[in-house]
Design an enzyme around this catalytic site. Sequence first.
Site, mmCIF file in Angstrom:
data_model
loop_
_atom_site.group_PDB
_atom_site.id
_atom_site.type_symbol
_atom_site.label_atom_id
_atom_site.label_comp_id
_atom_site.label_asym_id
_atom_site.label_seq_id
_atom_site.Cartn_x
_atom_site.Cartn_y
_atom_site.Cartn_z
ATOM 1 N N GLU A 121 0.830 -1.209 0.000
ATOM 2 C CA GLU A 121 0.000 0.000 0.000
ATOM 3 C C GLU A 121 0.866 1.261 0.000
ATOM 4 O OE1 GLU A 121 -2.421 -1.512 3.303
ATOM 5 O OE2 GLU A 121 -4.167 -1.192 2.020
ATOM 6 N N GLU A 141 -4.094 -9.781 2.852
ATOM 7 C CA GLU A 141 -4.862 -9.471 4.071
ATOM 8 C C GLU A 141 -5.967 -10.476 4.363
ATOM 9 O OE1 GLU A 141 -3.707 -7.231 1.999
ATOM 10 O OE2 GLU A 141 -3.045 -5.439 3.082
#
Length: 716
Positions: A121, A141
Site C-alpha cells: 500500500e 490481508e
Amino acid sequence: MQSDALNSKITMPDLVSISIHDGVAVITVQNPPVNALGPGVPQGLADAFAAASADAAVRSVVVIGGGKTFIAGADIKELEAAARNPKAGGPDLHPLLTSVENFPKPVVMAIHGTALGGGLELAMAGHYRVAVAEALLGAPEANLGIIPGAEGTQRLPRLVGVPAAIDLCVSGRLVKAPEALTLGLIDKVIDGDLLAGAVAFAAEIAGQPVSKTCDRNDKLGNPADNEAAFAAGREQAKKIRPHQTAPIWAIEAIEAATKLPFDQGCKREREISLETLASPQAQAMIHVFFAERGVAKVPGLDKDTPSYPIRKVGIIGAGTMGGGIAMAWANAGIPVLMKDTTQEAVDRGIATIRKNYQRSVDRGRTPQAVMDQRMALITPQLSFDGFEDVDLIIEAAFESMEVKRQLFTEIDKIAKKDCVLATNTSTLDIDEIANVTSRPQMVVGLHFFSPANVMRLVEIVRGKDLAPQTLATALAVARTLKKVGVVVGNCRGFVGNRMMFPYMREAQFLVEEGALPEQVDKALTNFGMAMGIMAVDDMGGIDLLWRVRQEYKHLDKPGVRKPVIHDRLYEAGRWGQKRSAGWYKYDDKLKASPDPEVHALIEKTSAELGFTRRAITTEEIIDRCLYAMVNEGAKILEEGHASRAADIDVIYTTGYGFPGWRGGPMWFADTVGLKKVYERVCELEQQFGSDLWAPAPLLKQLAESGKTFAQWDETR
Ligand code: NAD
C-alpha cells in the site's frame, strides 16, 4: 553519502535513515527482520519525506528496505490490538500515504524481498515502483480476515484494473516482479543492484511531472464489465475461501473505488476495514497467525539448544507416506535414500513421486529442470546401503509395533552415533519403539500428514527419554521443510488423531441413530470443515481404521457403546474410495454421491441395534461432533500432551481442515463460551453416559471460573 543536515531532523534514525546520492534522496527503512510498518516507522518515513522536501538539492526520492526485504507488511501485533479494541481504530496510514503521493518530487519505491499488505500500500502511493525480478508483491490481508485497509483497495484497481485487483485481494496470492510488471503494478524490473538501478531511474525522471496513482482512472473499467468482474470475484471467493467474509468486503471496497471519487472511496474503505478488523473471523485468523508462530516456543526447551545438522536422510518405506516425505526433503534440496522391501514397492513409490512432480510441471508450477533435480535427489533402494552415513532416518513402514520394533533394532546397529531416528507412526507408543534401541534419547516421532509433500503439519512426538538436542533437531526439520512442527506428548493418537476418535465416534453414532452420512458431512462442511468426516474416512480407507480398531481391541471397555456401522461397511467390502464404495459411492473421477445401498445398510444396522431412527438436527450434529473433540482436547491439555490450547488449534487448522476463520477447535469453544460448552457436555453425559461424555476437569474448571482456553494459555 550521509547528509548530517537531513539526519538531524529525523526523529527515528534507527528505523528510517536518509542519505543523498547525486540529488536523489534515498530513504531506507531499517526495522528488522521484515521492515514491518511497526510503531515509529510511519513517523520516521514522514520525517524523512519532510527532510527531503526541505532540501532544495533533492530532485527525486527512492524508498528502499534495509536488509533482506522491502516492507513485508503491517505490524500484526498492532492489528491484533486493533482487532481486540476496534473502537480505537487501528493504525491509520492515511496521512503518510497522502503526503507521499502529494510529494512534489518523483518518488520511486525500490522493491526486493517482499512488498506485502501495508508495504504494498505504501509502494502504491509512490509515483513509480521498480523491483528486482525475484521480488514478491501481494495483498494477502484475507489470510488475516481483513481487507487492504490503507487505501489498497482504492489504488490497486487504478494500477492493475478491476479484475486483477479482485483476484489479488480474494486469492491473497503473491506475484513475482515480471508478472507485476505485466499487470501494471510496477514500472520496471531492475537487473543487478537494486539501489544503483533505482537511483539511476530516479535521477532520470527527476524534474518530470509526477503521475499520482489516485488520479489514474483509466483502468477503472465501465459499469457493465465491472458488475461481471464483481460477480466473478464473489464466485471465486465462495470457491477458494468459503464462508470467509473478508474477500467479499474487499470486493465491496473495490466497487467503491469504481463508483466514488478517490477520497470518498478511501472513507468507505476505512469503514469496511474497521468492520472486518472487529469481526470474529479476523480475531480467529489473527489468533491462528500468532499460534503458528508460538508453537516454536517449547516449554522446557532452551531456544538456544543446538540441533544436529541434517545433510542426508534415509527413509524406510516407499508407500504413501515414505514417498511424500521423500518429496518434502527433495523439495528442500536435501538428498534422500528411500528403502523398501520389494522391487515392486520401490518402483511403485518412485512412479508415484514422478507422477506427482509431472503433474506440477504440466500445470506450469514447477520447471522441468527443477523436477529433474528433485528426482535426482531421491535414491530408491532395497538395502540399507548408505544408511550408515545419513543424519536422520525416518521410518514410514506398516503401522505395526512388531514391524517397527524389528526395524528400529536393525537401524540402531547401522546408523552412526549421532543419527536421529524418527518414526512416522500415527498411533503407536514412541517409548516402546525407542526402548528397543541403544539411543532412546535420539528417537522421536515425526508424524507427517498425507500428502506429506503438501500438508504443513508435523506432530513432533516427545517420548520420555527424548534429549533436548533431538527435540531441537525435530523442530529444525519442520522449519527446513517449511512445515509447522507442533510438539505433542506420547499418548494414543497423539493430539490430532486422539481428538479424531471421539469426533468420528459421534458421527457414526449419529448415523446409527437416524442421520445419513451426507447429512452429517453437510452439517460439518457448512460449519466450515474442509471435508466432512465421512468423506475423510472414505479417502483414508475404511479398512485402515478397521485395522487400527483390531490393534486396540484389548482396550475396549465392556458395556460401553461402540459404533457398529463401520464394521458393517468393512464387512461389505466398502473400503472407501479405493473400492469406489464406502460411506458414498464414487464414479471413475472419484466424485462422491449418496448410495441407497448404504442407506439400506444403515437402516438395517439401526434396527439391529434397537434404534428407532429419528430426525437429527444440524445443531445436534455440530454439538456432538465438535464438543466431543473439544472435551478430548481439554483432557489432552490437563495431561500435558499439548502445551497450549493454541497448539491444538494449529494442529487442527494446518492438519485436519478445521477452518482457520473459526480459529481452531479450542478457540471455537472459547467463542461459544466454555460455560455453554460445558453445560451441553453435561447434558450429553446424562444422555449417553460418563464413559463417553464425562466432562474434562479443565473444561469444568474454566467454565465455572468464567475463563477461556486462551486465558489458560496465558498462564502457561
Ligand atoms: P503404505 O502401506 O502406503 O506404505 C508402507 C510401505 O512400507 C510399503 O511400501 C511397504 O512395502 C513398506 N515396508 C513395510 N515393511 C518394511 C520394511 N521392513 N522395510 C522397508 N519397507 C517396508 O503405508 P503408509 O500409509 O505410507 O503408512 C506408513 C506409516 O505412516 C504408518 O506407520 C502409518 O500409520 C503412518 N501414517 C500414515 C498416514 C496416512 O495418511 N497414510 C498418515 C500419517 C502417518
